[in-house]
Design a protein around this motif. Sequence first.
Motif, short mmCIF file in Angstrom:
data_model
loop_
_atom_site.label_atom_id
_atom_site.label_comp_id
_atom_site.label_asym_id
_atom_site.label_seq_id
_atom_site.Cartn_x
_atom_site.Cartn_y
_atom_site.Cartn_z
N SER A 162 14.46 2.41 -0.13
CA SER A 162 13.43 2.25 -1.05
C SER A 162 12.67 3.52 -1.00
N ASP A 163 12.32 4.24 0.25
CA ASP A 163 11.53 5.43 0.58
C ASP A 163 12.37 6.64 0.60
N ASN A 215 0.92 -1.31 -0.01
CA ASN A 215 -0.13 -0.13 -0.04
C ASN A 215 0.99 1.20 -0.04
N GLY A 216 1.95 1.33 -0.73
CA GLY A 216 2.71 2.67 -1.01
C GLY A 216 3.88 2.67 0.00
N ARG A 217 3.98 1.66 1.06
CA ARG A 217 4.86 1.98 2.26
C ARG A 217 5.94 0.86 2.11
N ILE A 268 -5.39 -4.66 -1.44
CA ILE A 268 -4.13 -4.58 -0.70
C ILE A 268 -3.33 -4.42 -2.17
N ILE A 269 -2.32 -3.18 -2.35
CA ILE A 269 -1.45 -3.04 -3.39
C ILE A 269 -0.16 -3.51 -3.10
N GLU A 323 -3.04 -3.97 7.83
CA GLU A 323 -3.24 -3.43 6.59
C GLU A 323 -4.69 -2.87 6.25
N LEU A 324 -5.80 -3.75 6.78
CA LEU A 324 -7.15 -3.28 6.25
C LEU A 324 -7.51 -2.03 7.07
#
Length: 337
Positions: A162-163, A65-67, A94-95, A79-80
């Motif tokens: 990565s971030d 989810n982008g993190r 969930i991405i 996550e939800l």
Amino acid sequence: MKVTFKILRQNDNLSPHFQDYTLEVNQKNTILECLNRIKWEIDGSLAFRKNCRNTICGSCGMKINGRSALACKENIGDELKKISFGEGEKNPQIIISPLGNMPVLKDLVVDMSNFWHDLEKVEPYVSTKARNISEKEFLQSPEERKLLEQTGNCILCGACYSDCNAKEVNDNFVGPHALAKAYRMIDDSRDELREERLTQYNDVKSGAWGCTRCYLCNEVCPMDVAPLDQITKIKGKILARESRGSSTPVRHRKVLVDLVKDGGWVDERKFAVMVVGNYFRDVRGLLSLAPVGLRVLAAGKLPFSFEASEGVFEVRSLINAIQSATKDNGNLSENIK
């Protein structure tokens, strides 16, 4: 409950695209468990790294989810809680995507060569003449060893790298993982290259000053190494040993403290000239200020006088107290900030 996993698929022959996989899951299932099921039960071509399944090896780093995170550590339930679930959606989604700042080899597998090369640049190992004597032990007191505990927790998973916004725009920056390891070497009583290391880490582009202080590395680190905190400590030790002529970042912090100490806040008339122009010594720096200075002057935003703040004496006393308290540990200006 059913959850749809949107996974970014890609390889050399195909453009990046999301592929959906829906599973019946338990909220306690980890993301890695779900990825295993997708690979074993639905699509054996899905590629991702894994090993210990217990937050030790760092292999299963990916973006959830982008993190950036470890798939073996994050679970469905947590996550939800972080995502919104629209009424029109059949299942929560969930991405999953690969780590950033590294080339993708296939699906969620990235090429970490640059990650390791950047780490090697800081020479993250004890260097001492004593290790040439095979029978000599590296004795440390409990206090000396305790200084290494936090940075020693790094599992080199790549989440901070990565971030990292600084790495994204400046390829010369070695990255938060490398500088966290670098600080460990500075604090290691067995190492004999402390001064040489501080000189190396004082580099404007590749060293500690390349960090933009975005705090993302601290937020995504699964082991609480807090890379930004370690970078800040390196800056403090550099500031304690370097003069204003050392580099623009060093001068920036020292001038900032001096001006606030003098007037309670920053005298903007002096700040740029003293930092970029190096007290009128750097002609090129002064010329670079001319376009901005002319625009500010034309807009009537260049003050011709400076009035100290009402609390200047209180501010000065606070700075003096901090300088006195932190004089010996090398964190003067960073503590003030």
